[in-house]
Design an enzyme around this catalytic site. Structure first.
Site, mmCIF file in Angstrom:
data_model
loop_
_atom_site.group_PDB
_atom_site.id
_atom_site.type_symbol
_atom_site.label_atom_id
_atom_site.label_comp_id
_atom_site.label_asym_id
_atom_site.label_seq_id
_atom_site.Cartn_x
_atom_site.Cartn_y
_atom_site.Cartn_z
ATOM 1 N N PRO A 1 0.820 -1.218 0.000
ATOM 2 C CA PRO A 1 0.000 0.000 0.000
ATOM 3 C C PRO A 1 0.849 1.262 0.000
ATOM 4 C CG PRO A 1 0.029 -0.978 2.190
ATOM 5 C CD PRO A 1 0.708 -1.954 1.267
ATOM 6 N N PRO A 2 0.517 2.240 -0.837
ATOM 7 C CA PRO A 2 1.244 3.515 -0.801
ATOM 8 C C PRO A 2 1.073 4.188 0.546
ATOM 9 C CG PRO A 2 -0.144 3.339 -2.760
ATOM 10 C CD PRO A 2 -0.544 2.227 -1.841
ATOM 11 N N CYS A 3 2.147 4.750 1.071
ATOM 12 C CA CYS A 3 2.055 5.525 2.317
ATOM 13 C C CYS A 3 2.717 6.869 2.065
ATOM 14 C CB CYS A 3 2.709 4.797 3.481
ATOM 15 S SG CYS A 3 4.369 4.199 3.184
ATOM 16 N N GLN A 4 1.953 7.942 2.224
ATOM 17 C CA GLN A 4 2.420 9.264 1.824
ATOM 18 C C GLN A 4 2.529 10.248 2.973
ATOM 19 O OE1 GLN A 4 -0.692 10.012 -0.972
ATOM 20 N NE2 GLN A 4 0.428 9.126 -2.676
#
Length: 423
Positions: free
Chosen positions: A82-85
């Site tokens: 999952p992308p984590c920004q």
């Protein structure tokens, strides 16, 4: 022998799915937000229940229903990146940051489905500096759910596992408390360079503006390239038979100007071309990390692609696929933009297989007893679907992913220095 069951979250076109299938898993469910990437995953994994949906709105009861309908009582593995920004100020709980909601949703699925094992992959940047707080919170969350986390946490370089590309990813490996703990794979020490990966494609001109096929009999599948053969061989010998024809697609390239071709020709191998700032590959070296480019709401820029080592052009989508260790039977979208986004966002399958092999070991699976099936044929026209057609196929809104800010761009020979954080 029945194959173990895996679910691939944030699956993209299927790099992780491919590596896990090569290990012996059946990827029963895949979840992907982008309609085109989901369609390409479906094209390559017709036996998988591919879901094109925002995971924020995906109910785990729906996933449980799919599993029950297939007669599956328990999931062996859930994988995803999952992308984590969002990185909040110190002292605040970063897992609660709205920009990290996709990581929370990944944790939610693990909590609700309780797989025997999980793989969490992400950018190395979350393991350095102040960002360590996020990683520590995430590990604590998994441990509170009853999972043992393999430690110390490792950042794996795919090139140290035989991939012809320098690409590092942070990997978390979790084992449910009642299962034998899994460990990280050991580096193989195998070295495969650029030339031995794509040399047989060099004499075939890149197709410009059209996705024509190449007769596979014109290609050389000896040595390391055996892994890329039109029928699953080598590291992909446990993959199911896709019943492809004997043709190779996606050898699609850019229409460079004569001036650019001359600059590419004059650049030494292994050096950066001064105007475009593109790296010219060295035949005996590794490919630099292939990037995904930007989404259409950020201009739909194609990421900077390396220059071929003996041709005055950038590498094609198929050459990029091989440098990412995708076999030639694996298909990508016919356009350069979507094709390179699919490859640049994907986990390198060869690395995914090395990780999956470790879980196969602790599950005590005899891979020699696993079934390899012939899969149904899928319409190759899916490679040509635009976002409207792909969205209609999945019956989702085309507005879910923001549209381009510019309708048309000339991308050839321009550096798009838009690398994501620590990719």
């Amino acid at each position: 022998m029945k194959r173990p069951i895996a679910i691939d979250l944030f699956s993209g076109c299927g790099g992780m799915s491919l590596g896990l299938e090569a290990s012996g898993f059946d990827v029963i469910v895949a979840v992907e937000f982008d309609a085109i990437h989901a369609l390409i995953h479906h094209l390559n994994f017709p036996y998988t229940h591919t879901i094109c949906q925002d995971i924020n709105h995906l109910k785990t009861d729906y996933l449980k229903g799919i599993l029950q309908n297939k007669g599956i009582d328990e999931v062996d593995l859930i994988a995803g990146g999952p992308p984590c920004q969002g990185f909040s100020l110190m002292g605040k709980r970063q897992l609660d940051d709205p920009r990290n909601s996709l990581v929370f949703e990944y944790v939610r699925v693990i909590r609700d489905l309780q797989p025997k094992y999980f793989i969490f992959e992400n950018v190395p940047g979350i393991a350095v500096g102040n960002h360590k707080q996020f990683l520590e919170e995430l590990i604590n969350e998994f441990e509170s759910l009853g999972y043992h986390i393999a430690k110390p946490i490792q950042i794996l370089d795919a090139s140290l596992f035989g991939a012809p590309q320098k690409r590092k990813r942070l990997i978390l490996m979790g084992s449910r408390h009642d299962m034998q703990p899994v460990n990280y794979p050991l580096e193989t020490g195998e070295y495969n360079d650029v030339e031995n990966t794509i040399n047989d494609l060099s004499n075939i001109p890149a197709f410009i503006g059209k996705n024509e096929s190449i007769d596979a009999n014109k290609l050389d599948y000896s040595g390391f390239r055996r892994n890329f053969a039109p029928s699953p061989q080598g590291i992909y010998r446990l993959c199911h038979d896709r019943q492809r024809d004997n043709f190779v697609y996606n050898h699609v390239g850019s229409n460079h100007t004569e001036k650019s071709k001359q600059r590419f020709q004059n650049t030494h191998q292994g050096e950066v071309e001064k105007t475009s700032r593109f790296l010219k590959l060295s035949p005996t070296g590794l490919c630099n990390t292939l990037r995904a480019g930007t989404a259409r709401d950020k201009g739909a820029y194609t990421a900077a692609r390396p220059i071929h080592y003996n041709q005055p052009r950038c590498i094609t989508v198929r050459e990029a696929g091989r440098l990412h260790t995708f076999p030639d039977w694996f298909l990508f979208h016919e356009t350069i933009w979507h094709g390179f986004r699919e490859i640049g966002n994907a986990v390198i399958p060869m690395l995914a297989k090395a990780i999956g092999d470790e879980i196969i070991k602790v599950l005590e699976i005899d891979i020699n007893q696993l079934e390899v099936r012939k899969l149904e044929k899928i319409d190759l026209e899916f490679m040509a679907y635009n976002m409207d057609k792909a969205s209609n196929y999945w019956n989702v809104s085309n507005d879910i992913i923001p549209k381009r800010k510019r309708l048309e761009m000339i991308l050839t020979d321009k550096l798009m220095n838009l690398e994501v954080f620590f990719m």
